[in-house]
Write a protein that holds these residues in place. Structure first.
Motif, PDB file in Angstrom:
ATOM      1  N   GLN A   1       0.684  -0.970  -0.141  1.00 29.46           N
ATOM      2  CA  GLN A   1       0.296   0.258   0.041  1.00 29.46           C
ATOM      3  C   GLN A   1       1.005   1.281  -0.007  1.00 29.46           C
ATOM      4  O   GLN A   1       0.791   2.246  -1.166  1.00 29.46           O
ATOM      5  N   ALA A   2       2.105   1.401   1.376  1.00 25.69           N
ATOM      6  CA  ALA A   2       3.187   2.672   0.719  1.00 25.69           C
ATOM      7  C   ALA A   2       3.243   2.711  -0.608  1.00 25.69           C
ATOM      8  O   ALA A   2       3.394   3.618  -0.909  1.00 25.69           O
ATOM      9  N   VAL A   3       3.527   1.580  -1.580  1.00 26.39           N
ATOM     10  CA  VAL A   3       4.291   1.737  -2.144  1.00 26.39           C
ATOM     11  C   VAL A   3       3.234   1.939  -3.984  1.00 26.39           C
ATOM     12  O   VAL A   3       3.732   2.785  -4.496  1.00 26.39           O
ATOM     13  N   PHE A   4       2.277   2.075  -3.280  1.00 25.05           N
ATOM     14  CA  PHE A   4       1.201   1.756  -5.242  1.00 25.05           C
ATOM     15  C   PHE A   4      -0.191   2.621  -4.360  1.00 25.05           C
ATOM     16  O   PHE A   4      -1.027   2.418  -5.801  1.00 25.05           O
ATOM     17  N   GLY A   5      -0.109   2.821  -3.202  1.00 31.16           N
ATOM     18  CA  GLY A   5      -1.292   2.860  -2.996  1.00 31.16           C
ATOM     19  C   GLY A   5      -2.644   2.144  -2.524  1.00 31.16           C
ATOM     20  O   GLY A   5      -2.665   0.982  -2.493  1.00 31.16           O
ATOM     21  N   GLY A   6      -3.958   2.359  -2.926  1.00 30.30           N
ATOM     22  CA  GLY A   6      -4.994   1.910  -2.687  1.00 30.30           C
ATOM     23  C   GLY A   6      -5.454   1.813  -1.367  1.00 30.30           C
ATOM     24  O   GLY A   6      -4.649   2.262  -0.325  1.00 30.30           O
ATOM     25  N   THR A   7      -6.902   0.776  -1.026  1.00 30.61           N
ATOM     26  CA  THR A   7      -7.494   1.121   0.373  1.00 30.61           C
ATOM     27  C   THR A   7      -7.462  -0.578   0.549  1.00 30.61           C
ATOM     28  O   THR A   7      -8.293  -1.169   0.227  1.00 30.61           O
ATOM     29  N   LEU A   8      -6.984  -0.749   1.997  1.00 28.92           N
ATOM     30  CA  LEU A   8      -6.654  -2.068   2.415  1.00 28.92           C
ATOM     31  C   LEU A   8      -8.248  -2.492   2.715  1.00 28.92           C
ATOM     32  O   LEU A   8      -9.213  -1.196   3.741  1.00 28.92           O
ATOM     33  N   SER A   9      -8.414  -3.531   3.434  1.00 26.53           N
ATOM     34  CA  SER A   9      -9.931  -4.335   3.412  1.00 26.53           C
ATOM     35  C   SER A   9      -9.589  -3.961   4.437  1.00 26.53           C
ATOM     36  O   SER A   9      -8.553  -3.820   5.360  1.00 26.53           O
ATOM     37  N   LEU A  10     -11.129  -3.184   5.572  1.00 24.29           N
ATOM     38  CA  LEU A  10     -10.912  -3.145   6.933  1.00 24.29           C
ATOM     39  C   LEU A  10     -11.712  -4.677   7.512  1.00 24.29           C
ATOM     40  O   LEU A  10     -11.222  -4.943   9.202  1.00 24.29           O
TER      41      LEU A  10
END
Length: 144
Positions: A18-27
């Motif tokens: 996520q830090a490298v490519f972005g996006g939203t992690l599943s909750l």
């Protein structure tokens, strides 16, 4: 809530991706569809592991939901740590796999590294060491 070593390792890989490519992690920790959603609704499954001696990344076939996610998700990502200071991020572009049985009897789906695309290779000595500390791998090698 205390995480197992395996859960901590997986979380490290997901956060790093996520830090490298972005996006939203599943909750939802137990999301049966994906680990992360990228822009445009692209669903991503992220596995954090060292390379198997046979040149693949593996998924336990006994965990059917997990294997199904790997086959059906939009993007399958493997975050690789080894004895080196580099973290490699691979995209599994060919979801065909072969099977192997581990020495302790687990039946594993093996996704060959040679059929993957290297997205990033980043020198991260502290993260690599942390991943090794959470790892239960007995076959760690040096992949740079």
């Amino acid at each position: 809530m205390k995480l197992s070593n395996q859960e901590a390792l997986g979380t490290l890989g997901e956060l790093y991706y996520q830090a490298v490519f972005g996006g939203t992690l599943s909750l939802n920790k137990y999301d049966s569809e994906k680990d992360l959603t990228e822009e445009g609704g692209i669903q991503v499954e992220i596995k954090t592991q060292s390379r198997h001696p046979n040149g693949s990344f593996t998924v336990n076939k006994a965990h059917q939901t997990n294997l199904r996610k790997c086959i059906s998700v939009d993007k399958l990502i493997f975050v690789e740590y080894s004895l080196s200071d580099h973290i490699n991020i691979w995209e599994c572009t060919d979801r065909s796999y072969f099977s192997t049985t581990t020495s302790d009897g687990r039946n594993m789906a093996c996704f060959p590294v040679e059929k993957m695309k290297l997205l990033k290779k980043i020198k991260q000595p502290k993260l690599a060491e942390l991943m090794r500390n959470f790892s239960n791998s007995k076959t760690l090698k040096h992949y740079d």
